[in-house]
Write an enzyme that holds these catalytic residues in place. Structure first.
Site, PDB file in Angstrom:
ATOM      1  CG  HIS A  92       6.867  31.542 -36.145  1.00 52.09           C
ATOM      2  ND1 HIS A  92       5.780  31.346 -36.523  1.00 52.09           N
ATOM      3  CD2 HIS A  92       7.556  30.648 -35.393  1.00 52.09           C
ATOM      4  CE1 HIS A  92       5.576  30.002 -35.867  1.00 52.09           C
ATOM      5  NE2 HIS A  92       6.787  29.512 -35.359  1.00 52.09           N
ATOM      6  CG  ASP A 184       4.208  27.706 -33.974  1.00 51.90           C
ATOM      7  OD1 ASP A 184       3.891  27.241 -35.150  1.00 51.90           O
ATOM      8  OD2 ASP A 184       5.358  27.678 -33.499  1.00 51.90           O
ATOM      9  CG  ASN A 299       6.455  20.195 -37.877  1.00 49.25           C
ATOM     10  OD1 ASN A 299       5.935  20.098 -39.016  1.00 49.25           O
ATOM     11  ND2 ASN A 299       5.801  19.609 -36.894  1.00 49.25           N
ATOM     12  CG  ASP A 326       9.632  27.826 -36.822  1.00 51.32           C
ATOM     13  OD1 ASP A 326       9.508  28.007 -35.689  1.00 51.32           O
ATOM     14  OD2 ASP A 326       9.356  27.096 -37.417  1.00 51.32           O
ATOM     15  CG  PHE A 344       9.622  18.514 -35.417  1.00 51.94           C
ATOM     16  CD1 PHE A 344       9.843  18.055 -36.662  1.00 51.94           C
ATOM     17  CD2 PHE A 344       9.074  17.712 -34.445  1.00 51.94           C
ATOM     18  CE1 PHE A 344       9.116  17.104 -37.203  1.00 51.94           C
ATOM     19  CE2 PHE A 344       8.378  16.696 -35.034  1.00 51.94           C
ATOM     20  CZ  PHE A 344       8.457  16.304 -36.278  1.00 51.94           C
TER      21      PHE A 344
END
Ligand code: DOR
Ligand code: ZN
Length: 449
Positions: A92, A184, A299, A326, A344
């Site tokens: 990710h 996503d 987030n 992320d 975010f």
């Protein structure tokens, strides 16, 4: 040789030797005195490794010397005192191409990944345009081929523009190289579209990676953090859909106790459900930072200590399969205003290991062996990558060399990523990546090594 005394040195042993080689070039590399983790026992063992044509061709207890190789040896790396792990795999990351090249590019993002010890990453589709057609993916693949120093696997959008109104052609996206499906950045709120995603997940054997956020709830939470149920209600919905329609649900960046509890139960039922956690969700909580500061705005949000402890428990008991960063680079201007106006995301690819080793291994939550599994073999399995994630003869020679004793004070000034947005400045991590090889090419080397 002085460098040898420092523990790591190169010997250039042929005219062809050149570290930043063109990927296709055939190289013979020998890595000596590496400390590896033995599969099964988890013991530390000392091995020499030989790499030819981008693959491991020998991993030996006995010393491998230059003359044993079939060709000329180009590079010898002495890893004495260092640990060698399979190259990390991140399920990710946001590499921002196409469209947001002021935040990150394939070139800068993959260099940053290599510095973090990563050799394969899955890049998310919330780009401009979104990764929602074969044409966009083909164009991106061309950029990847030219600019990426590590393997990049794009994730195709479930719906057009990740807007949730119209399905994309999932098969066409997979045929164009997408390694998973996801919207996503957003949740696919329409359950019919999620059903289509699960049916295609089953038919095409790829994971559906979900960002879990009930937008009906979170749209009313602009000035404050949204509640954990807005995440867990979607996790529970998706587990139910996965149960009914089959396929593989991979829950991205879990942040709450309710979500990991639901995932634990789903696994007990034998469903094909996996999940990942980001370092900021296991290292930070409202007990040690202000989750309302723009630099901590992410987030899902940084949660309570109660949730963080439940996440640690889920890491320890195996409910959480993988660590994913992320990595969400942003320009600093978008992180300097008020909380509600700021973007975010956390730029996390260069700091994941040093945070994870400090918090999870030094904090006695899991063993080093298990941490490495969460960064390598587990994400390889989730992503369907059978040719990497292990140090094994015949596998891709993707590896990272790490000094586990080096303390690292995190400073975003030193990031390669364009995104300097981190709440971890000043955090004292442990363990530093000193070198990363992707298919036998040195793609990162720490200064002074
Ligand atoms: O914090 C986040 N940033 N969460 C997301 O889901 C998207 C990401 C981004 O793209 O910046
Ligand atoms: Zn997300």
């Amino acid at each position: 040789m002085n460098d040898a005394l420092l523990g790591l040195f190169y010997v250039l042993a042929g005219a062809r030797a050149f570290f930043y080689a063109i990927k296709e070039e055939v190289f013979v590399i020998i890595i000596k005195n590496a400390t590896l983790i033995e599969e099964g026992t988890g013991n530390f063992i000392r091995r020499d490794l030989r790499i030819e044509q981008g693959l491991f061709t020998a991993i030996s207890e006995d010393e491998i010397d230059d003359n044993q190789t079939s060709g000329e040896t180009d590079v010898v790396i002495d890893a004495l005192g260092r640990h060698v792990f399979p190259g990390f795999i991140d399920l990710h990351v946001h590499l921002r191409e196409p469209g947001y090249t002021h935040k990150e590019t394939i070139f800068t993002g993959t260099k940053a990944c290599a510095k973090g010890g990563y050799t394969t990453v899955f890049c998310m589709p919330n780009t401009q345009p979104a990764l929602d057609t074969a044409k966009v993916l083909n164009d991106l693949q061309r950029i990847i081929k030219k600019e990426a120093c590590i393997h990049v696997i794009p994730v195709g959008a479930i719906t057009k523009g990740i807007a949730g109104h119209e399905l994309t052609d999932h098969k066409a996206l997979i045929d164009a190289g997408a390694g998973a499906l996801s919207d996503d950045g957003k949740t696919t709120m329409n359950s019919d579209f999620m059903i289509a995603a699960f049916e295609n997940s089953k038919a095409l054997n790829i994971p559906v990676m979900t960002h879990s956020e009930d937008h009906e709830v979170t749209k009313t939470y602009k000035e404050t953090l949204f509640p954990t149920e807005a995440e867990s209600d979607i996790v529970i919905r998706d587990i139910e859909l996965c149960k009914r329609y089959g396929g593989h649900l991979h829950v991205s960046h879990v942040s709450s106790k309710a979500s990991v509890d639901a995932i634990r139960e789903a696994k007990k039922m034998g469903l094909h459900v996996t999940c990942e956690v980001a370092p900021h969700h296991f290292a930070l909580s409202d007990a040690n930072i202000n989750p309302m500061s723009p630099l901590s705005k992410v987030n899902p949000p940084i949660r309570s200590e109660h949730d963080r402890l439940a996440i640690l428990e889920a890491i320890a008991d195996g409910t959480i399969d993988a660590i994913a960063t992320d990595h969400a680079p942003h320009e600093m201007e978008s992180k300097q205003g008020s909380f509600s106006d700021s973007s975010f995301g956390i730029s996390g690819i260069e700091t994941a290991f040093t945070i994870a080793y400090k918090v999870l291994v030094m904090g006695k939550i899991i063993s080093l062996k298990r941490l490495i599994e969460m960064l390598t073999v587990n994400p390889a399995k989730i992503g369907g990558l059978s040719d990497r994630g292990k140090l094994q003869v015949g596998m891709k020679a993707d590896l990272t060399v790490i000094d586990l004793n080096e303390v690292q004070i995190i400073s975003s000034d030193r990031f390669i990523s364009k995104g300097k947005n981190t709440p971890f400045n000043g955090f004292e991590g442990l363990g530093t990546v000193v070198m990363t090889l992707c298919e036998g090419n040195v793609v990162y080397k720490k200064e002074g090594q």
